[in-house]
Design a protein around this motif. Structure first.
Motif, PDB file in Angstrom:
ATOM      1  N   GLU A 143      -7.661  15.784  -0.283  1.00 21.59           N
ATOM      2  CA  GLU A 143      -8.001  15.431  -1.660  1.00 21.59           C
ATOM      3  C   GLU A 143      -6.735  15.292  -2.502  1.00 21.59           C
ATOM      4  N   ILE A 144      -5.801  16.231  -2.359  1.00 23.32           N
ATOM      5  CA  ILE A 144      -4.576  16.153  -3.166  1.00 23.32           C
ATOM      6  C   ILE A 144      -3.783  14.902  -2.804  1.00 23.32           C
ATOM      7  N   SER A 145      -3.734  14.570  -1.502  1.00 22.68           N
ATOM      8  CA  SER A 145      -3.039  13.341  -1.108  1.00 22.68           C
ATOM      9  C   SER A 145      -3.655  12.128  -1.785  1.00 22.68           C
ATOM     10  N   LYS A 146      -4.981  12.104  -1.855  1.00 19.99           N
ATOM     11  CA  LYS A 146      -5.673  10.953  -2.446  1.00 19.99           C
ATOM     12  C   LYS A 146      -5.344  10.818  -3.938  1.00 19.99           C
ATOM     13  N   VAL A 147      -5.502  11.888  -4.692  1.00 18.33           N
ATOM     14  CA  VAL A 147      -5.284  11.759  -6.136  1.00 18.33           C
ATOM     15  C   VAL A 147      -3.800  11.574  -6.460  1.00 18.33           C
ATOM     16  N   THR A 148      -2.926  12.127  -5.610  1.00 18.03           N
ATOM     17  CA  THR A 148      -1.493  11.895  -5.806  1.00 18.03           C
ATOM     18  C   THR A 148      -1.167  10.423  -5.574  1.00 18.03           C
ATOM     19  N   ALA A 149      -1.723   9.872  -4.513  1.00 13.32           N
ATOM     20  CA  ALA A 149      -1.505   8.446  -4.230  1.00 13.32           C
ATOM     21  C   ALA A 149      -1.979   7.598  -5.402  1.00 13.32           C
ATOM     22  N   GLU A 150      -3.144   7.931  -5.935  1.00 12.56           N
ATOM     23  CA  GLU A 150      -3.701   7.116  -7.014  1.00 12.56           C
ATOM     24  C   GLU A 150      -2.874   7.228  -8.290  1.00 12.56           C
ATOM     25  N   ALA A 151      -2.286   8.412  -8.497  1.00  8.35           N
ATOM     26  CA  ALA A 151      -1.399   8.573  -9.650  1.00  8.35           C
ATOM     27  C   ALA A 151      -0.156   7.702  -9.490  1.00  8.35           C
ATOM     28  N   LEU A 152       0.433   7.727  -8.300  1.00  9.24           N
ATOM     29  CA  LEU A 152       1.669   6.964  -8.076  1.00  9.24           C
ATOM     30  C   LEU A 152       1.402   5.458  -8.086  1.00  9.24           C
ATOM     31  N   GLU A 153       0.244   5.054  -7.542  1.00  8.02           N
ATOM     32  CA  GLU A 153      -0.109   3.622  -7.566  1.00  8.02           C
ATOM     33  C   GLU A 153      -0.155   3.085  -8.994  1.00  8.02           C
ATOM     34  N   SER A 154      -0.393   3.984  -9.938  1.00  7.20           N
ATOM     35  CA  SER A 154      -0.507   3.564 -11.325  1.00  7.20           C
ATOM     36  C   SER A 154       0.843   3.219 -11.937  1.00  7.20           C
ATOM     37  N   VAL A 155       1.949   3.617 -11.274  1.00  4.79           N
ATOM     38  CA  VAL A 155       3.276   3.331 -11.847  1.00  4.79           C
ATOM     39  C   VAL A 155       4.167   2.489 -10.929  1.00  4.79           C
ATOM     40  N   VAL A 174       0.852  -1.185   0.000  1.00  4.66           N
ATOM     41  CA  VAL A 174       0.000   0.000   0.000  1.00  4.66           C
ATOM     42  C   VAL A 174       0.887   1.234   0.000  1.00  4.66           C
ATOM     43  N   LEU A 175       0.443   2.253  -0.712  1.00  5.84           N
ATOM     44  CA  LEU A 175       1.139   3.542  -0.715  1.00  5.84           C
ATOM     45  C   LEU A 175       0.432   4.454   0.280  1.00  5.84           C
ATOM     46  N   ASP A 176       1.205   5.018   1.170  1.00  8.23           N
ATOM     47  CA  ASP A 176       0.654   5.922   2.184  1.00  8.23           C
ATOM     48  C   ASP A 176       1.216   7.307   1.850  1.00  8.23           C
ATOM     49  N   VAL A 177       0.400   8.114   1.182  1.00 12.58           N
ATOM     50  CA  VAL A 177       0.887   9.381   0.631  1.00 12.58           C
ATOM     51  C   VAL A 177       0.295  10.549   1.415  1.00 12.58           C
ATOM     52  N   ARG A 178       1.139  11.436   1.810  1.00  7.03           N
ATOM     53  CA  ARG A 178       0.686  12.649   2.504  1.00  7.03           C
ATOM     54  C   ARG A 178       1.239  13.876   1.794  1.00  7.03           C
ATOM     55  N   TYR A 179       0.369  14.740   1.334  1.00 14.02           N
ATOM     56  CA  TYR A 179       0.731  16.056   0.797  1.00 14.02           C
ATOM     57  C   TYR A 179       0.425  17.048   1.904  1.00 14.02           C
ATOM     58  N   ASN A 180       1.363  17.905   2.225  1.00 12.04           N
ATOM     59  CA  ASN A 180       1.145  18.848   3.323  1.00 12.04           C
ATOM     60  C   ASN A 180       1.824  20.165   3.029  1.00 12.04           C
ATOM     61  N   MET A 181       1.170  21.261   3.404  1.00 10.36           N
ATOM     62  CA  MET A 181       1.796  22.569   3.276  1.00 10.36           C
ATOM     63  C   MET A 181       2.281  23.006   4.651  1.00 10.36           C
ATOM     64  N   ALA A 182       3.568  23.324   4.748  1.00 10.62           N
ATOM     65  CA  ALA A 182       4.115  23.817   6.010  1.00 10.62           C
ATOM     66  C   ALA A 182       3.436  25.134   6.373  1.00 10.62           C
ATOM     67  N   PRO A 183       3.332  25.428   7.688  1.00 11.41           N
ATOM     68  CA  PRO A 183       2.600  26.629   8.120  1.00 11.41           C
ATOM     69  C   PRO A 183       3.127  27.911   7.480  1.00 11.41           C
ATOM     70  N   PHE A 184       4.452  27.953   7.207  1.00 13.85           N
ATOM     71  CA  PHE A 184       5.059  29.194   6.709  1.00 13.85           C
ATOM     72  C   PHE A 184       5.200  29.180   5.193  1.00 13.85           C
ATOM     73  N   SER A 185       4.504  28.246   4.515  1.00 17.40           N
ATOM     74  CA  SER A 185       4.747  28.076   3.080  1.00 17.40           C
ATOM     75  C   SER A 185       3.972  29.058   2.215  1.00 17.40           C
ATOM     76  N   THR A 186       3.031  29.763   2.819  1.00 18.29           N
ATOM     77  CA  THR A 186       2.172  30.634   2.030  1.00 18.29           C
ATOM     78  C   THR A 186       2.141  32.036   2.622  1.00 18.29           C
ATOM     79  N   SER A 187       1.528  32.952   1.899  1.00 20.60           N
ATOM     80  CA  SER A 187       1.466  34.328   2.346  1.00 20.60           C
ATOM     81  C   SER A 187       0.739  34.419   3.692  1.00 20.60           C
TER      82      SER A 187
END
Lengths: 239, 263, 263, 239, 239, 263
Positions: E98-110, E72-85
């Motif tokens: 949502e981004i973590s989910k679709v990113t995981a599904e993209a990577l699972e494909s390869v 299983v791929l356990d994918v986490r996309y996260n924005m650090a607190p200081f990453s944005t304005s």
């Protein structure tokens, strides 16, 4: 941490509650206050009112928290909603989490955990009335409750804090001293060896002031230790 | 603490006892345990009480907060009642978010107090539409050997009757007593060994069936009922419990009034 | 990454090394790892720093928010310090709500900075009672090979000293440097193989006992202490660590000052 | 709970929706409304619109919730966000938790759980439109859905509430009566024995008023029971 | 999505940062930036700064997440607190989920998951500085980090977004273009086959504009792929 | 409910069917299930719809709340779209915080509606900078036999077109219809047995691969796309789906317009 013109200690070194710099507040101890627990203790210290209860050793579950070679201590420090001037909302609290952690680590240093592999000992510390120094009262009360529960320990842990008010180092700050104080040094002391198992500090102390506060704590711990020993013999202190 | 019996053995034992009109600790069917009630026991609460019923020990503490009145009730303050059964109170109680049991506990106690009308929420208004008092009654279990419901309800009403509104601290006038005009009393009955008994102990709860909680007001009016746990009961059984609750309620109400001279 | 030894074997090995005054990576007892400190490394933070100590890598970022001053301190802004140790930083770190470890990390770093008085919160007030700056220092671990405490504390104070208050963006004046008048330095020691060592690596932490964290100010005054983990230490041991912390603190403080010309 | 000058019932005892004191609101029942479930029921009762669905018996997991000698009932009462005048935020809700608990306990009193050791039966109650008395509608609908799923039970549970408006005791309060009502007595009745498995009450009822409300509930339950039986025979009520 | 009079692209088709419609922002890649991880990559792309780290394959626990026939791929996309304005509060975030989910599904494909039954591969994507297009940078960086960790894959995933500003379709929107943009079409492309494993889009594109944006993405992916291949050979791009 | 096949067996079976251009329930590749669409079905919602597609049944409900406009958009109200797939809707759905699946569901439906521009948020402003309407679209699954995406999207736009702003209840004017100027339609395709099919059933989802969701506006402009689940697809495959979505979208749009006379 500012104190402006508030004078907390007079020219003769007498504090606003009549104590001298090295004196601790009045203390009373009662064992067995949680009848359904395996050990318990109620400690009043100044206006602090703290209940500590022990459950266990019992089976540790879920299994992933079990340790093959020792018991785990599950320590919770909590302030009741009505324990402070402003009501505390129940639930997650970062301060309580930190105090629970360092309290657990202090007690792990004296409880003979290796005697109870794969088991768990629960230590519940409830602050029902808070003045100042609740973490010290909680840690001391927990070590008495563990002894009351018959859990083997290498030593009791006696915890007490000294601090600084009006640039004077004093022992065992009360509420108003804590509010206006410039530093707070709580320590957890093993009375038989003088070793430390608990240490925190915040504020501003010169190296000399720091040593003075350290020494007050060491002396006070020996006095408080005697109260604890008497309570463990007779079920309460004072009689 | 003695080791609890295996539930099935415990149930059989309790049935046997019930068949001979006996209980584990020698009490009569509708006899409560040794009871202590103290008020003004918590220095930082604005009102407080401690109840001990056998080995069950609880505290109640009253705090006050300023609130903005709800827009549909601009002349009223509020009452909130929260029960916590933290792990300190017993081996079976676990840390974590409030359990369904503790939610039921607070809501049943809350309804008894609220519906009795003992607190006049319009008396809690400071500035209509802007500022009012919220009364917060916190119920805290120290040792749970059964029947937390009655212990909480009794400590709760006693703590409210003991409470002072800290108007000076909030700079809205002089401190004054919270007015509590009634004394609702809850009596709880649990089916143990086939019959209902009053003030179940921890072991009776462990081997018992359904519970019935009855809260009556000063005039014996019904303010709150709750049936909990698995089990079915008859109208005749309920009638008998209601009769018992009236008697016991009068007794406990006198005990509360004795503390404050009847308020 | 090499496979970690079974903890018991690792502990024995560390004790053997300590008996010969050696460490796993050849360092002396009070010798830190290779250290890099950079500031102004994050384009969207108002102040930032990156610290690398061996294979431990962390970032600190400063953001500013408007706040309403607390009613008892109408002329003051605030400081908040949050540490996150997300799963990116190591195999042992799990997703989920903040662990007790990360809460301790942020609170200990926070106390060192706060109690040193390096930030004058009254300088953060914009309109008394109405509007003030809240400084938020976020500590973020990229790679945890031990001693996150010192890495976070060092990155934290460097990021604060690097920070500019974005007054233009919030339309309250011209941008200006955050005034940071002191440079508190934390030094952490862990008992490994029976003796205390400075700047423990991940494997030394795995096979070690209690930790002591000492934060000293410019004048060597003590601002924060913390003992963590299981273990007991003597007054003599502590005295020696305090002495070491004074020396090491001076060294690190110079490094911070070199970045900003002493501010 | 005050009602001021609002007159909810006229001099002839006719209520604002035309009912007499003992009448229940119109009821309709439809089975099989959740095709993917093992049993389901939609019950409209006044303007209440409630869906109950059953899944199971199925394996109970995680294993720690399993009971060796019986099935566990996993009951959830929930109000959809759009079910009330003011939108309800999804998520944890103390009221729903309490109703789920007492509903589960009522159903456990009739479902023959001992036939399915180590298993779980899920009971999902969704209020998609709420008028007054949703807990009664939910409990009744759940017992019908359990029967539709073929789960053996000793009896159905018929739940109905009586209350008091303008000092008059009436059966089955509608929304406006509930808003101005002075008491509410919901009961869960076994139609074959007249026993109770569910009882709550709040408000203010004299002992006589209480008896009157109790009797209304008992009578109404017998009427509603007939609707339920017909629905279980033919799939819907009315035809 | 309105842009009023803001002119983001001039008469000669030159964008506000000097790029032509089909150009991507400057990209740099560095491997091994998380020394304790099994594979890692830092990708700077415009002002985006993203770290991806891989842990595993490792035992999947708790056991209920294990799959008998694959990892299983356990994918986490996260924005650090200081990453944005504006600072981002740590914790649960619907967008990141949502981004973590679709990113995981993209990577699972390869990722050749079937080579590692019952195990878990953790993919950690941390945005430490965000400009625009962070999900594309994160997905691309994650696929490079997987390759760096030696996890067998059928192909890299190159992700890039095109969009529309001032009614002109352009490739790889920068921050100001994204703020005023009228559409965004991020795609995840397999450079060897031209297949897609990731696709999202929001905004407003005619069928013709959509095709134009699609084609820009395909072309840009081939260019970026070359950077990635070079980085994987030498540890960094550019040298 | 029939027992679901072991996934591998199910996949083989679906492949075999696909090879013969067949589906489990006899439908053609791009044929949808029997469809019912009703509006105004929930008495307490300000707009509502119910969609049944085979054994998939969902409700959509619209509620309105007052909000303070965001400071950077003082003349605009807001739209929020929330999907809940509670355990009632199927054996596989569990209680608890929103799953990644339900978050994706609500966000994809939300984007399709939002980006179509069908709701003019400036029409929701009551007093600039002070008061505006927030439209909340709640999507609620009653029975999940596959393709909740299309069911939710269809119920959602129909419920919005059915909605009345309750201005009287909030004392800001007379009730009026919510203006919905467009009718975005989502069509979802899933790879099953190697080829893409429209409107997958629950069993097709169980044995299928990646999904593609296409939302087109009245003029066939693209407003939202989403690829979900494991799998890779070609440009040619996508082109065909886009063509199909245009045809099916026109058909469904007419169905929605028939309910309200085209608004």
């Amino acid at each position: 941490m500012g104190y402006g013109d508030v004078q907390m200690i007079d020219a003769n070194g007498i504090r606003n509650d009549g104590r001298k710099a090295g004196d601790v507040r009045p203390i009373s101890i009662e064992l067995g206050v949680v009848p359904v627990a395996d050990g318990s203790c109620r400690m009043k210290w100044g206006s602090n009112d703290v209940i500590a209860a022990i459950y266990g050793p019992m089976e540790a579950h879920p299994r992933k928290i079990q340790r093959q070679d020792r018991a785990v201590l599950d320590v919770r420090y909590n302030m009741a909603p009505f324990s402070t001037s402003d009501r505390i909302r129940p639930g997650f609290n970062r301060r309580s989490r930190e105090i629970s952690k360092v309290t657990a680590e202090a007690l792990e240093s004296v409880v003979m955990l290796e005697l109870y592999p794969r088991s768990k000992i629960r230590v519940e510390i409830e602050i029902i009335c808070a003045e100042a120094g609740t973490r010290c009262v909680g840690l001391t009360a927990a070590s008495i409750a563990l002894a009351h529960a018959g859990i083997p320990m290498t030593d009791l842990v006696i915890s007490v804090a000294s601090g600084k008010i009006n640039d004077v180092v004093v022992c065992d700050l009360n509420k108003s001293e804590d509010n206006y104080g410039e530093a707070d040094l709580p320590m957890g002391i093993l009375p038989n060896t003088g070793e430390l198992v608990f240490l925190q500090m915040d504020g501003n102390l010169s190296q000399e002031e720091f040593q003075e506060a350290w020494d007050y704590n060491m002396e006070a711990a020996m006095v408080i230790h005697e109260y604890c020993v008497e309570a463990l013999k007779t079920g309460r202190y004072p009689q | 603490m003695s080791i609890p019996l295996v539930p099935q053995l415990l149930r059989s034992h309790l049935t046997e006892l019930a068949d001979n009109d006996q209980r584990l600790d020698g009490r009569g069917q509708y006899e409560g345990r040794d009871l202590e009630l103290e008020v003004d026991v918590l220095a930082n609460a604005e009102g407080s009480a401690r109840v001990r019923m056998g080995d069950t020990i609880v505290f109640a503490g009253v705090k006050f907060q300023l609130m903005t009145p709800y827009s549909d009730r601009p002349n009223e303050g509020g009452l909130m009642c929260m029960a916590e059964v933290r792990p300190v109170a017993g081996r079976q109680h676990e840390a974590g978010p409030p359990s369904a049991e503790s939610i039921e506990l607070s809501r049943v106690v809350d309804r008894g107090i609220r519906e009795s009308g003992c607190i006049d929420t319009s008396d809690l208004c400071i500035i209509p539409g802007e500022k009012a008092w919220q009364v917060i009654l916190d119920l805290f279990a120290v040792s749970d050997d059964g029947n937390l419901f009655d212990a909480f309800a009794l400590a709760g009403i006693a703590a409210l009757r003991n409470a002072t509104i800290p108007q000076e601290k909030f700079e809205v006038g002089e401190d004054r007593k919270l007015i509590v005009s009634k004394t609702p009393i809850m009596c709880s009955y649990q089916r143990v060994g086939g019959r209902f008994i009053f003030d179940a102990s921890g072991r009776e709860e462990l081997g018992g069936d359904e519970r019935i909680h009855i809260t009556l007001g000063d005039d014996n009016n019904v303010h709150s009922l709750q049936k909990g746990l698995k089990g079915a009961f008859t109208a005749a059984e309920f009638k008998e419990l209601m009769e018992e609750a009236r008697k016991k309620g009068d007794e406990l109400r006198k005990m509360v009034h004795a503390l404050d001279g009847g308020n």
